[in-house]
Write an enzyme that holds these catalytic residues in place. Structure first.
Site, PDB file in Angstrom:
ATOM      1  N   SER A 110       1.078 -21.545  -4.472  1.00 49.68           N
ATOM      2  CA  SER A 110       0.500 -22.866  -4.739  1.00 49.68           C
ATOM      3  C   SER A 110      -0.948 -22.953  -4.247  1.00 49.68           C
ATOM      4  O   SER A 110      -1.360 -22.212  -3.354  1.00 49.68           O
ATOM      5  CB  SER A 110       1.309 -23.950  -4.032  1.00 49.68           C
ATOM      6  OG  SER A 110       2.660 -23.870  -4.386  1.00 49.68           O
TER       7      SER A 110
HETATM    8  N1  SAH Z   1       6.277 -21.292  -1.778  1.00 52.95           N
HETATM    9  C1  SAH Z   1       5.748 -20.122  -2.437  1.00 52.95           C
HETATM   10  C2  SAH Z   1       5.421 -20.338  -3.896  1.00 52.95           C
HETATM   11  C3  SAH Z   1       6.631 -20.554  -4.682  1.00 52.95           C
HETATM   12  S1  SAH Z   1       6.516 -20.235  -6.417  1.00 52.95           S
HETATM   13  C4  SAH Z   1       4.554 -19.558  -1.708  1.00 52.95           C
HETATM   14  O1  SAH Z   1       4.154 -20.098  -0.672  1.00 52.95           O
HETATM   15  O2  SAH Z   1       4.043 -18.533  -2.159  1.00 52.95           O
HETATM   16  C5  SAH Z   1       8.174 -20.687  -6.797  1.00 52.95           C
HETATM   17  C6  SAH Z   1       9.197 -19.695  -6.331  1.00 52.95           C
HETATM   18  O3  SAH Z   1      10.493 -20.240  -6.546  1.00 52.95           O
HETATM   19  C7  SAH Z   1       9.152 -18.358  -7.056  1.00 52.95           C
HETATM   20  O4  SAH Z   1       9.018 -17.340  -6.135  1.00 52.95           O
HETATM   21  C8  SAH Z   1      10.501 -18.307  -7.759  1.00 52.95           C
HETATM   22  O5  SAH Z   1      11.017 -17.008  -7.900  1.00 52.95           O
HETATM   23  C9  SAH Z   1      11.356 -19.167  -6.856  1.00 52.95           C
HETATM   24  N2  SAH Z   1      12.570 -19.691  -7.458  1.00 52.95           N
HETATM   25  C10 SAH Z   1      12.761 -20.110  -8.729  1.00 52.95           C
HETATM   26  N3  SAH Z   1      14.027 -20.508  -8.921  1.00 52.95           N
HETATM   27  C11 SAH Z   1      14.661 -20.362  -7.727  1.00 52.95           C
HETATM   28  C12 SAH Z   1      15.987 -20.610  -7.291  1.00 52.95           C
HETATM   29  N4  SAH Z   1      16.934 -21.085  -8.124  1.00 52.95           N
HETATM   30  N5  SAH Z   1      16.304 -20.350  -5.997  1.00 52.95           N
HETATM   31  C13 SAH Z   1      15.359 -19.844  -5.151  1.00 52.95           C
HETATM   32  N6  SAH Z   1      14.089 -19.582  -5.520  1.00 52.95           N
HETATM   33  C14 SAH Z   1      13.744 -19.839  -6.790  1.00 52.95           C
END
Ligand code: SAH
Length: 207
Positions: free
Chosen positions: A61
């Site tokens: 993000s």
């Molecule tokens: N917080 C992160 C950015 C997250 S991007 C940072 O600081 O870099 C969103 C993330 O959610 C991705 O890595 C994706 O793989 C994950 N994601 C998507 N669906 C998910 C689920 N059902 N359970 C856990 N993680 C999930």
């Protein structure tokens, strides 16, 4: 401009824009090296205020969004926090400076390794990265003081509310399209009291 100067400039801008205000979050943002959570080729952009691609088609993000979500949760040193979507591990690293324990759940095997590696090299020890589907939270370590969802969810699932302590807070991008609303919820005796903090764009929840 080197990274240290760019970081200083970004912090100054985030404070002026109102995304950063508490001393604790400013200190946490200052101390965590965002450049260690992104791809080598993008390091020069570590302190530009936009999201960056990581691996598996996901993104880290934008700094202002990390600061906004972190500030809104008003963390305490005693908090136990659940993050859904570890991604690069950056948001978890910021949280680790502010709370007692962070559990971060990630669905993608490669990203689990990426987050673990990034957190290990930067030395954040009160973070546990768990491989799993976070759409139902992580009941094993519930209840949580705070829950932060960093992928877009169509609604705040009841399992997540159930895993919050009374007066606990959840922040999540809620919506099914390209854009969502940033929703802050506080758990009350009768349910969840919510407030809308405007538009945002997150990658969608995966199953
Ligand atoms: N917080 C992160 C950015 C997250 S991007 C940072 O600081 O870099 C969103 C993330 O959610 C991705 O890595 C994706 O793989 C994950 N994601 C998507 N669906 C998910 C689920 N059902 N359970 C856990 N993680 C999930």
């Amino acid at each position: 401009m080197d990274l240290i100067e760019k970081k200083k400039e970004l912090i100054k801008n985030l404070i002026e824009q109102g995304f950063l205000h508490s001393k604790e979050v400013i200190d946490a943002f200052e101390s965590v090296p965002r450049e260690e959570f992104i791809l080598e080729r993008d390091k020069v952009y570590a302190y530009a205020d936009y999201p960056l691609p990581i691996i598996s088609g996901q993104t880290i993000s934008a700094p202002h969004m990390v600061c906004l979500m972190t500030e809104l949760l008003e963390h305490k040193k005693t908090d136990k926090v659940l993050e859904i979507g570890a991604g690069s591990g950056y948001q978890a690293a910021i949280l680790s400076k502010l709370v007692k324990k962070v559990y971060t759940i990630e669905i993608d095997y490669d990203l689990v390794e990426f987050a673990k590696r990034n957190l290990a090299k930067t030395g954040y020890k009160n973070v546990e990265v768990i491989r799993g589907d976070g759409s139902k939270g992580y009941a094993k370590k519930a209840p949580y003081d705070k829950i932060i969802v960093t992928c877009a969810i169509p609604e705040i699932f009841k399992e997540l509310i159930n895993q919050l302590k009374l007066k606990g807070k959840i922040i999540a991008p809620v919506g099914s399209g390209w854009f969502q609303e940033l929703i802050l919820g506080i758990k009350t005796k009768t349910g969840l009291e919510t407030k809308n903090y405007g538009g945002c764009a997150f990658v969608p929840l995966r199953h």
